[in-house]
Design an enzyme around this catalytic site. Structure first.
Site, PDB file in Angstrom:
ATOM      1  N   CYS A 135       0.793  -1.285  -0.014  1.00  0.00           N
ATOM      2  CA  CYS A 135       0.011  -0.024  -0.090  1.00  0.00           C
ATOM      3  C   CYS A 135       0.948   1.458  -0.034  1.00  0.00           C
ATOM      4  CB  CYS A 135      -0.995   0.057   1.348  1.00  0.00           C
ATOM      5  SG  CYS A 135      -1.853   1.551   1.583  1.00  0.00           S
ATOM      6  N   CYS A 138      -0.162   3.946   2.394  1.00  0.00           N
ATOM      7  CA  CYS A 138       0.055   3.771   3.827  1.00  0.00           C
ATOM      8  C   CYS A 138       1.588   3.957   4.125  1.00  0.00           C
ATOM      9  CB  CYS A 138      -0.077   2.315   4.163  1.00  0.00           C
ATOM     10  SG  CYS A 138      -1.969   1.600   3.682  1.00  0.00           S
ATOM     11  N   ASP A 139       2.279   3.334   3.173  1.00  0.00           N
ATOM     12  CA  ASP A 139       3.847   3.318   3.414  1.00  0.00           C
ATOM     13  C   ASP A 139       4.936   4.223   2.671  1.00  0.00           C
ATOM     14  OD1 ASP A 139       3.121   1.441   5.397  1.00  0.00           O
ATOM     15  OD2 ASP A 139       3.194  -0.135   4.127  1.00  0.00           O
TER      16      ASP A 139
HETATM   17  C1  FAD Z   1       0.020  -4.372   6.785  1.00  0.00           C
HETATM   18  C2  FAD Z   1      -1.108  -3.164   6.411  1.00  0.00           C
HETATM   19  C3  FAD Z   1      -0.926  -1.657   6.624  1.00  0.00           C
HETATM   20  C4  FAD Z   1      -1.710  -0.882   6.494  1.00  0.00           C
HETATM   21  N1  FAD Z   1      -1.560   0.397   6.855  1.00  0.00           N
HETATM   22  C5  FAD Z   1      -2.456   1.258   6.846  1.00  0.00           C
HETATM   23  C6  FAD Z   1      -2.140   2.772   6.934  1.00  0.00           C
HETATM   24  O1  FAD Z   1      -1.177   2.939   7.672  1.00  0.00           O
HETATM   25  N2  FAD Z   1      -3.241   3.542   7.037  1.00  0.00           N
HETATM   26  C7  FAD Z   1      -4.485   3.262   6.505  1.00  0.00           C
HETATM   27  O2  FAD Z   1      -5.133   3.977   6.516  1.00  0.00           O
HETATM   28  N3  FAD Z   1      -4.592   1.912   6.307  1.00  0.00           N
HETATM   29  C8  FAD Z   1      -3.727   0.825   6.056  1.00  0.00           C
HETATM   30  N4  FAD Z   1      -4.037  -0.257   5.650  1.00  0.00           N
HETATM   31  C9  FAD Z   1      -5.393  -0.627   5.010  1.00  0.00           C
HETATM   32  C10 FAD Z   1      -6.397  -0.654   6.195  1.00  0.00           C
HETATM   33  O3  FAD Z   1      -5.865  -1.568   7.339  1.00  0.00           O
HETATM   34  C11 FAD Z   1      -7.707  -1.092   5.570  1.00  0.00           C
HETATM   35  O4  FAD Z   1      -8.001  -0.156   4.481  1.00  0.00           O
HETATM   36  C12 FAD Z   1      -8.800  -1.219   6.617  1.00  0.00           C
HETATM   37  O5  FAD Z   1      -8.474  -2.052   7.753  1.00  0.00           O
HETATM   38  C13 FAD Z   1     -10.061  -1.683   6.023  1.00  0.00           C
HETATM   39  O6  FAD Z   1     -10.849  -1.968   7.087  1.00  0.00           O
HETATM   40  P1  FAD Z   1     -12.321  -3.006   6.973  1.00  0.00           P
HETATM   41  O7  FAD Z   1     -12.960  -2.846   8.399  1.00  0.00           O
HETATM   42  O8  FAD Z   1     -13.011  -2.849   5.652  1.00  0.00           O
HETATM   43  O9  FAD Z   1     -11.541  -4.395   6.750  1.00  0.00           O
HETATM   44  P2  FAD Z   1     -10.616  -5.223   7.511  1.00  0.00           P
HETATM   45  O10 FAD Z   1      -9.538  -4.294   8.326  1.00  0.00           O
HETATM   46  O11 FAD Z   1     -10.267  -6.238   6.769  1.00  0.00           O
HETATM   47  O12 FAD Z   1     -11.577  -5.895   8.774  1.00  0.00           O
HETATM   48  C14 FAD Z   1     -12.331  -6.925   8.341  1.00  0.00           C
HETATM   49  C15 FAD Z   1     -12.572  -7.950   9.711  1.00  0.00           C
HETATM   50  O13 FAD Z   1     -13.367  -9.046   9.405  1.00  0.00           O
HETATM   51  C16 FAD Z   1     -13.117 -10.036   9.776  1.00  0.00           C
HETATM   52  N5  FAD Z   1     -13.882 -11.212   9.075  1.00  0.00           N
HETATM   53  C17 FAD Z   1     -13.651 -11.372   7.739  1.00  0.00           C
HETATM   54  N6  FAD Z   1     -14.191 -12.327   7.569  1.00  0.00           N
HETATM   55  C18 FAD Z   1     -14.870 -13.086   8.460  1.00  0.00           C
HETATM   56  C19 FAD Z   1     -16.073 -14.088   8.938  1.00  0.00           C
HETATM   57  N7  FAD Z   1     -16.342 -14.984   7.983  1.00  0.00           N
HETATM   58  N8  FAD Z   1     -16.417 -13.981  10.341  1.00  0.00           N
HETATM   59  C20 FAD Z   1     -15.843 -13.141  11.094  1.00  0.00           C
HETATM   60  N9  FAD Z   1     -15.190 -12.197  10.882  1.00  0.00           N
HETATM   61  C21 FAD Z   1     -14.815 -12.123   9.615  1.00  0.00           C
HETATM   62  C22 FAD Z   1     -11.730 -10.284   9.845  1.00  0.00           C
HETATM   63  O14 FAD Z   1     -10.983 -11.023  10.578  1.00  0.00           O
HETATM   64  C23 FAD Z   1     -11.376  -8.796   9.931  1.00  0.00           C
HETATM   65  O15 FAD Z   1     -11.098  -8.420  11.430  1.00  0.00           O
HETATM   66  C24 FAD Z   1      -3.081  -1.234   6.060  1.00  0.00           C
HETATM   67  C25 FAD Z   1      -3.219  -2.800   5.748  1.00  0.00           C
HETATM   68  C26 FAD Z   1      -2.202  -3.611   5.862  1.00  0.00           C
HETATM   69  C27 FAD Z   1      -2.603  -5.011   5.538  1.00  0.00           C
END
Ligand code: FAD
Length: 315
Positions: A135, A138-139
């Site tokens: 990303c 992010c980085d």
């Molecule tokens: C290494 C890394 C670094 C990042 N750094 C940044 C940053 O610095 N700044 C920034 O803005 N963004 C960053 N991002 C991106 C950011 O993390 C995502 O955009 C954000 O977390 C998305 O949120 P979300 O709630 O849509 O999904 P997610 O964060 O993916 O959360 C989805 C959740 O659903 C749960 N889940 C999925 N399927 C099921 C199921 N069947 N049953 C129960 N639970 C389930 C998962 O366990 C997870 O906890 C980073 C991503 C990564 C991988």
């Protein structure tokens, strides 16, 4: 014993899920979050989040925990378990089955996120967060003034390369084939940047180093020849930009999917199934950042509230 009927069940305890829980609970909905792992979702694995407004620097696991605490404070429950299926009755009641229990609700907000696709080279996982990133938004800041490689040939790889070219000293795109999958316009826009070059017909086979990467083995895909290049440790980065896999299996039967597998929603995060909303990284067009996932969650939480209120009026 009669099963409790929730107003809103939220699948996923990441930024979208807990933001949805905060807004739904504050609107008076009886709200349950179902999460299979740590609170915070993808950020739980990140050492540092430094682009969330008013929180200049915070570890991902702390930010995730704070989101869950906030949702709990305003009344949302969390239950742990992996959701394995969703059903909707003719009366519009959802049954959400986890590997432990079944729950019922008038509305469901799916916030199950997306996983960045890996490139598959040796050492990729070892150096994740220590030279390998998925990303640029992010980085990129960690690579100010350095040399970065971008793996990928689609539109998003070109966008990542352009974004990085404004921060890094130089950007080299590693392209498996001899031409881009990206649109010609996008590829040309990228190539017009003086500090972006392309290594055609090339793959990264492996990376090595100590704390940081100090050597990369490349493969010339037209000749099959592999060669190693050495770098000062910490002077380079590799951005994998080969796309994301949105986690949409649970809702696939209820929604319209975009060509990249993400879920089509309208501006209220509603899907084509009444009472089912999708938010965050799993939905089409997401910027895939914490702040945009949280914003989606807020919208979905309020939309679920409006939907449930309308349901209750007609009961
Ligand atoms: C290494 C890394 C670094 C990042 N750094 C940044 C940053 O610095 N700044 C920034 O803005 N963004 C960053 N991002 C991106 C950011 O993390 C995502 O955009 C954000 O977390 C998305 O949120 P979300 O709630 O849509 O999904 P997610 O964060 O993916 O959360 C989805 C959740 O659903 C749960 N889940 C999925 N399927 C099921 C199921 N069947 N049953 C129960 N639970 C389930 C998962 O366990 C997870 O906890 C980073 C991503 C990564 C991988």
């Amino acid at each position: 014993m009669e099963t409790q009927l929730y107003d809103a069940i939220i699948i996923g305890g990441g930024p979208a899920g807990y933001s949805a829980a905060i807004y739904a609970s504050r609107a008076g909905l009886n709200t349950l979050v179902l999460e299979q792992g740590m609170p915070g979702g993808q950020i739980a694995t990140s050492d540092m989040i430094d682009n969330y407004p008013a929180i200049p620097s915070c570890s991902g696991s702390e930010l995730g925990q704070r989101m869950q605490d906030h949702a709990t404070q305003v009344g949302a429950e969390t239950a742990y378990g992996m959701v394995i299926s969703i059903e909707r009755s003719d009366q519009g009641v959802f049954t959400v089955q986890t590997d432990m229990n079944a729950y019922q609700s008038l509305s469901v907000i799916a916030a199950t996120g997306a996983t960045p696709r890996t490139a598959g080279f040796k050492g990729e996982d070892t150096y994740r967060g220590r030279g390998v990133s998925y990303c640029a938004t992010c980085d990129a800041m960690f690579y100010r003034g350095k040399h970065v490689f971008v793996i990928g040939g689609g539109n998003s790889a070109c966008e990542e390369a352009i974004y990085l070219s404004n921060v890094a000293e130089s950007v080299e795109v590693i392209l498996r084939r001899d031409q881009f999958r990206a649109s010609r316009g996008m590829a040309n826009r990228m190539l017009s940047h003086d500090n972006i070059t392309v290594r055609y017909q090339t793959s990264i086979v492996s990376v090595e180093g100590d704390t940081f990467i100090n050597s990369i083995t490349f493969k010339n895909n037209s000749t099959g020849i592999e060669y190693e290049e050495h770098f000062e440790a910490g002077s380079i980065g590799i951005f994998v930009a080969t796309g994301h896999n949105p986690a949409t299996d649970l809702v696939a039967n209820f929604v319209e999917l975009a060509s990249d597998g993400s879920v089509m929603v309208d501006s209220s995060m509603a899907t084509q199934t009444p009472g089912l909303f999708c938010a965050g990284d799993m939905r089409a067009g997401s910027l895939r950042q914490v702040i945009t996932a949280a914003a989606d969650g807020a919208i979905a939480g309020v939309s679920a509230y409006k939907y449930v209120e309308a349901c209750k009026e007609t009961l």
